[in-house]
Design a protein around this motif. Structure first.
Motif, PDB file in Angstrom:
ATOM      1  N   ARG A 203       0.827  -1.209   0.000  1.00  0.00           N
ATOM      2  CA  ARG A 203       0.000   0.000   0.000  1.00  0.00           C
ATOM      3  C   ARG A 203       0.858   1.254   0.000  1.00  0.00           C
ATOM      4  O   ARG A 203       0.557   2.226  -0.691  1.00  0.00           O
ATOM      5  N   LEU A 204       1.944   1.250   0.751  1.00  0.00           N
ATOM      6  CA  LEU A 204       2.823   2.410   0.764  1.00  0.00           C
ATOM      7  C   LEU A 204       3.456   2.640  -0.608  1.00  0.00           C
ATOM      8  O   LEU A 204       3.568   3.780  -1.079  1.00  0.00           O
ATOM      9  N   PHE A 205       3.877   1.555  -1.264  1.00  0.00           N
ATOM     10  CA  PHE A 205       4.422   1.692  -2.608  1.00  0.00           C
ATOM     11  C   PHE A 205       3.367   2.231  -3.571  1.00  0.00           C
ATOM     12  O   PHE A 205       3.651   3.115  -4.403  1.00  0.00           O
ATOM     13  N   GLU A 206       2.172   1.708  -3.467  1.00  0.00           N
ATOM     14  CA  GLU A 206       1.115   2.153  -4.374  1.00  0.00           C
ATOM     15  C   GLU A 206       0.728   3.605  -4.102  1.00  0.00           C
ATOM     16  O   GLU A 206       0.454   4.366  -5.039  1.00  0.00           O
ATOM     17  N   ILE A 207       0.710   4.013  -2.834  1.00  0.00           N
ATOM     18  CA  ILE A 207       0.418   5.408  -2.519  1.00  0.00           C
ATOM     19  C   ILE A 207       1.455   6.322  -3.163  1.00  0.00           C
ATOM     20  O   ILE A 207       1.123   7.340  -3.778  1.00  0.00           O
ATOM     21  N   GLU A 208       2.733   5.954  -3.029  1.00  0.00           N
ATOM     22  CA  GLU A 208       3.791   6.781  -3.607  1.00  0.00           C
ATOM     23  C   GLU A 208       3.716   6.784  -5.138  1.00  0.00           C
ATOM     24  O   GLU A 208       3.890   7.821  -5.783  1.00  0.00           O
ATOM     25  N   THR A 209       3.446   5.624  -5.730  1.00  0.00           N
ATOM     26  CA  THR A 209       3.366   5.537  -7.189  1.00  0.00           C
ATOM     27  C   THR A 209       2.169   6.318  -7.718  1.00  0.00           C
ATOM     28  O   THR A 209       2.299   7.133  -8.649  1.00  0.00           O
ATOM     29  N   TYR A 210       1.000   6.092  -7.144  1.00  0.00           N
ATOM     30  CA  TYR A 210      -0.201   6.787  -7.617  1.00  0.00           C
ATOM     31  C   TYR A 210      -0.114   8.289  -7.347  1.00  0.00           C
ATOM     32  O   TYR A 210      -0.646   9.098  -8.110  1.00  0.00           O
ATOM     33  N   ARG A 211       0.572   8.672  -6.244  1.00  0.00           N
ATOM     34  CA  ARG A 211       0.768  10.101  -5.968  1.00  0.00           C
ATOM     35  C   ARG A 211       1.554  10.761  -7.094  1.00  0.00           C
ATOM     36  O   ARG A 211       1.167  11.824  -7.603  1.00  0.00           O
ATOM     37  N   MET A 212       2.646  10.140  -7.505  1.00  0.00           N
ATOM     38  CA  MET A 212       3.466  10.722  -8.566  1.00  0.00           C
ATOM     39  C   MET A 212       2.747  10.693  -9.906  1.00  0.00           C
ATOM     40  O   MET A 212       2.814  11.661 -10.689  1.00  0.00           O
ATOM     41  N   MET A 213       2.035   9.611 -10.195  1.00  0.00           N
ATOM     42  CA  MET A 213       1.307   9.525 -11.462  1.00  0.00           C
ATOM     43  C   MET A 213       0.182  10.564 -11.509  1.00  0.00           C
ATOM     44  O   MET A 213      -0.087  11.160 -12.553  1.00  0.00           O
ATOM     45  N   ALA A 214      -0.481  10.788 -10.365  1.00  0.00           N
ATOM     46  CA  ALA A 214      -1.544  11.799 -10.322  1.00  0.00           C
ATOM     47  C   ALA A 214      -0.975  13.192 -10.521  1.00  0.00           C
ATOM     48  O   ALA A 214      -1.581  14.039 -11.183  1.00  0.00           O
ATOM     49  N   LEU A 215       0.225  13.446  -9.958  1.00  0.00           N
ATOM     50  CA  LEU A 215       0.815  14.775 -10.055  1.00  0.00           C
ATOM     51  C   LEU A 215       1.296  15.103 -11.468  1.00  0.00           C
ATOM     52  O   LEU A 215       1.634  16.260 -11.740  1.00  0.00           O
ATOM     53  N   LEU A 216       1.334  14.120 -12.355  1.00  0.00           N
ATOM     54  CA  LEU A 216       1.673  14.420 -13.749  1.00  0.00           C
ATOM     55  C   LEU A 216       0.664  15.371 -14.384  1.00  0.00           C
ATOM     56  O   LEU A 216       0.966  16.035 -15.377  1.00  0.00           O
ATOM     57  N   GLY A 217      -0.532  15.445 -13.814  1.00  0.00           N
ATOM     58  CA  GLY A 217      -1.529  16.366 -14.353  1.00  0.00           C
ATOM     59  C   GLY A 217      -1.301  17.807 -13.937  1.00  0.00           C
ATOM     60  O   GLY A 217      -1.865  18.724 -14.546  1.00  0.00           O
ATOM     61  N   LEU A 218      -0.464  18.049 -12.895  1.00  0.00           N
ATOM     62  CA  LEU A 218      -0.270  19.418 -12.411  1.00  0.00           C
ATOM     63  C   LEU A 218       0.428  20.322 -13.424  1.00  0.00           C
ATOM     64  O   LEU A 218      -0.032  21.449 -13.658  1.00  0.00           O
ATOM     65  N   PRO A 219       1.545  19.898 -14.055  1.00  0.00           N
ATOM     66  CA  PRO A 219       2.138  20.772 -15.083  1.00  0.00           C
ATOM     67  C   PRO A 219       1.183  21.054 -16.241  1.00  0.00           C
ATOM     68  O   PRO A 219       1.167  22.161 -16.788  1.00  0.00           O
ATOM     69  N   VAL A 220       0.384  20.051 -16.590  1.00  0.00           N
ATOM     70  CA  VAL A 220      -0.607  20.262 -17.653  1.00  0.00           C
ATOM     71  C   VAL A 220      -1.640  21.284 -17.208  1.00  0.00           C
ATOM     72  O   VAL A 220      -2.040  22.172 -17.985  1.00  0.00           O
ATOM     73  N   ALA A 221      -2.072  21.194 -15.935  1.00  0.00           N
ATOM     74  CA  ALA A 221      -3.043  22.158 -15.413  1.00  0.00           C
ATOM     75  C   ALA A 221      -2.466  23.566 -15.397  1.00  0.00           C
ATOM     76  O   ALA A 221      -3.168  24.538 -15.708  1.00  0.00           O
ATOM     77  N   THR A 222      -1.195  23.694 -15.026  1.00  0.00           N
ATOM     78  CA  THR A 222      -0.554  25.016 -15.021  1.00  0.00           C
ATOM     79  C   THR A 222      -0.489  25.594 -16.425  1.00  0.00           C
ATOM     80  O   THR A 222      -0.799  26.775 -16.649  1.00  0.00           O
ATOM     81  N   GLU A 223      -0.112  24.762 -17.391  1.00  0.00           N
ATOM     82  CA  GLU A 223      -0.052  25.221 -18.782  1.00  0.00           C
ATOM     83  C   GLU A 223      -1.430  25.620 -19.289  1.00  0.00           C
ATOM     84  O   GLU A 223      -1.604  26.667 -19.922  1.00  0.00           O
ATOM     85  N   VAL A 224      -2.427  24.775 -18.990  1.00  0.00           N
ATOM     86  CA  VAL A 224      -3.790  25.078 -19.421  1.00  0.00           C
ATOM     87  C   VAL A 224      -4.306  26.345 -18.752  1.00  0.00           C
ATOM     88  O   VAL A 224      -4.993  27.166 -19.377  1.00  0.00           O
ATOM     89  N   GLY A 225      -3.946  26.548 -17.465  1.00  0.00           N
ATOM     90  CA  GLY A 225      -4.394  27.741 -16.765  1.00  0.00           C
ATOM     91  C   GLY A 225      -3.871  29.013 -17.403  1.00  0.00           C
ATOM     92  O   GLY A 225      -4.610  29.999 -17.554  1.00  0.00           O
ATOM     93  N   ASN A 226      -2.588  29.008 -17.792  1.00  0.00           N
ATOM     94  CA  ASN A 226      -2.021  30.185 -18.471  1.00  0.00           C
ATOM     95  C   ASN A 226      -2.724  30.442 -19.797  1.00  0.00           C
ATOM     96  O   ASN A 226      -2.996  31.596 -20.164  1.00  0.00           O
ATOM     97  N   TRP A 227      -3.027  29.374 -20.524  1.00  0.00           N
ATOM     98  CA  TRP A 227      -3.710  29.539 -21.809  1.00  0.00           C
ATOM     99  C   TRP A 227      -5.151  30.000 -21.597  1.00  0.00           C
ATOM    100  O   TRP A 227      -5.659  30.844 -22.354  1.00  0.00           O
ATOM    101  N   LEU A 228      -5.805  29.476 -20.544  1.00  0.00           N
ATOM    102  CA  LEU A 228      -7.193  29.851 -20.288  1.00  0.00           C
ATOM    103  C   LEU A 228      -7.325  31.334 -19.950  1.00  0.00           C
ATOM    104  O   LEU A 228      -8.321  31.971 -20.338  1.00  0.00           O
ATOM    105  N   ASN A 229      -6.338  31.897 -19.247  1.00  0.00           N
ATOM    106  CA  ASN A 229      -6.409  33.315 -18.913  1.00  0.00           C
ATOM    107  C   ASN A 229      -6.500  34.170 -20.174  1.00  0.00           C
ATOM    108  O   ASN A 229      -7.331  35.076 -20.271  1.00  0.00           O
ATOM    109  N   GLY A 230      -5.660  33.868 -21.162  1.00  0.00           N
ATOM    110  CA  GLY A 230      -5.715  34.612 -22.417  1.00  0.00           C
ATOM    111  C   GLY A 230      -6.963  34.314 -23.216  1.00  0.00           C
ATOM    112  O   GLY A 230      -7.563  35.216 -23.820  1.00  0.00           O
ATOM    113  N   ALA A 231      -7.384  33.047 -23.223  1.00  0.00           N
ATOM    114  CA  ALA A 231      -8.568  32.672 -24.004  1.00  0.00           C
ATOM    115  C   ALA A 231      -9.828  33.317 -23.441  1.00  0.00           C
ATOM    116  O   ALA A 231     -10.696  33.781 -24.198  1.00  0.00           O
TER     117      ALA A 231
END
Length: 439
Positions: A203-231
């Motif tokens: 469970r600890l391994f899976e928590i760490e793995t899923y945490r990192m895999m979930a955080l892959l969406g954060l850079p995408v969200a930041t990029e989308v947020g910058n684009w959304l402000n202009g749009a």
């Protein structure tokens, strides 16, 4: 006595065995402290499952391996001085190494279960490393929780997570920071029974793995947020242009800009939907696994749940907010485009109505001209027909002296006019029938 049922007599679904094996696969490994466990996860780089399996089996070329699990998507074997489990997932492949220790024997703090694995093989693992986690499982008889707590320095600047899991059956220490590239956990087994140590480590391994895999969406969200402000600013400007549009040409120009923006928004949605969806799925798994740990708070320290709420949950909320803003922008663009299209369509219909009215007027004028021409045609036909009758009467005067050409001509005029009128009406009716037939 009834005959025994024979499965060979019926047709089985081709996936029946596979699905049942998947259901029983990846069970927690029975662990006994002390043991070192190291977990690596690599994002796929286009390799097939067979190619990854062949790479894993290279470990068994120099030593005899005893296979514990062996299927297409997961494998576990004992290589003598260590055990390894390989699992193929949708986005990544995981490699977990187990190295048993001798109770009471001291080890170097940087020692991991990878120390017994060939370095050349490790460096050749395909893909990009996304997770590297090390867990040291010890018994409270060898390492007391009090000694670990006493060694924690409040001035180190690290936010330590200390929690009792399994309703107090074990202790977990971590700070989720990287040391020599690894995030590290110390698990002290107090009263874990059966497969509980293996489940806790998994469970600890899976928590760490899923945490990192979930955080892959954060850079995408930041990029989308910058684009959304202009749009969103561009959309507001286009809405001002709609209110200022004074002609159909202006409205069509704004509609073209809105259509272009709509395509950009849909492209952004298509590009990010999979990543955001995966992040949300991994996020839910993280919280499910934390709940399954059944934590008990240690006074003065954060639990895993509290740490994730402060550090991990805001990132996931950011991803969810960007996904909602993106969907909202798409809906707004679609609504405004529909409003503008309605305005353009209404203007086009008004212009078409004016054009039809003008065409109707022209048709009425043409009909009157046609009736006038028909009247003139009847007069012309009557005139020329009467002239022919007059010529015939003059020629027949020699045969019929009593016949007066003038009288014959006068009598023929009404008949010629009637026949001409009848012929024109008949021709008009025939043309109208032909026109209806072509429609």
């Amino acid at each position: 006595m009834h005959a025994r049922f024979n499965f060979t007599e019926i047709e089985e679904h081709p996936l029946r065995d596979y699905l049942n094996n998947e259901f029983h696969a990846r069970t927690p490994i029975p662990l006994r402290s002390p043991v070192l466990v190291t977990h690596l996860a690599f994002q796929h780089e286009g390799l097939t499952a067979q190619e990854e399996r062949e790479n894993v089996l290279r470990l068994c070329q120099t030593s005899a391996c005893k296979f514990i699990e062996n299927s297409t998507t997961h494998m576990m074997f004992d290589a003598g001085n260590f055990q390894m489990r390989w699992e193929l997932h949708t986005e990544y492949s995981s490699y977990t190494f187990f190295l048993p220790l001798v109770a009471g024997e001291p080890i170097h703090p940087d020692t991991t279960a990878l120390d017994s694995v060939f370095p050349d093989w490790l460096s050749a693992i395909p893909g990009r490393l996304i997770v590297a986690t090390h867990i040291e499982l010890r018994s409270t008889a060898d390492v007391s929780p009090e000694s670990v707590l006493a060694g924690l320095s409040p001035t180190s600047g690290r936010q330590m997570v200390v929690s009792r899991i399994g309703n107090g059956a074990a202790w977990v220490f971590t700070d989720f920071m990287f040391d020599n590239g690894f995030s590290r956990f110390l698990v002290l087994d107090d009263s874990l029974a059966g497969r509980q140590p293996g489940r806790a480590v998994q469970r600890l391994f899976e928590i760490e793995t899923y945490r990192m895999m979930a955080l892959l969406g954060l850079p995408v969200a930041t990029e989308v947020g910058n684009w959304l402000n202009g749009a969103e600013s561009r959309l507001a400007e286009l809405m001002d242009h709609i209110g200022q549009a004074n002609s159909p040409e202006d409205e069509r120009a704004v509609l073209a800009d809105l259509s272009k923006m709509a395509s950009e928004v849909e492209h952004s949605v298509a590009r990010t939907t999979v990543r955001f969806g995966a992040s949300f799925a991994f996020n839910s798994l993280v919280w499910q696994l934390i709940d399954e740990l059944r934590e008990i708070r240690v006074p003065g320290y954060q639990t895993l749940h509290e740490f994730m709420q402060r550090r991990f949950l805001p990132a996931m909320n950011t991803c969810a907010a960007m996904a909602r803003r993106q969907d909202d922008l798409s809906s707004r663009v679609a609504r405004n485009s529909q409003v503008l299209r309605t305005r353009v369509d209404i203007e086009l219909k008004r212009q078409n109505q004016e054009l039809l009215a003008q065409m109707n007027t022209r048709a009425k004028v043409q009909l009157r001209l046609q009736e006038t021409v028909e009247g003139l045609s009847i007069a012309a036909i009557t005139y020329y027909g009467s002239q022919l009758v007059q010529y015939l009467a003059k020629g027949g005067k020699y045969l019929f002296p009593a016949l007066s050409p003038e009288v014959a001509t006068a009598i023929s005029i009404p008949f010629i006019a009637v026949f001409a009128l009848f012929g024109i009406k008949r021709m008009r009716k025939s043309l109208a029938l032909e026109a209806e037939g072509t429609e």
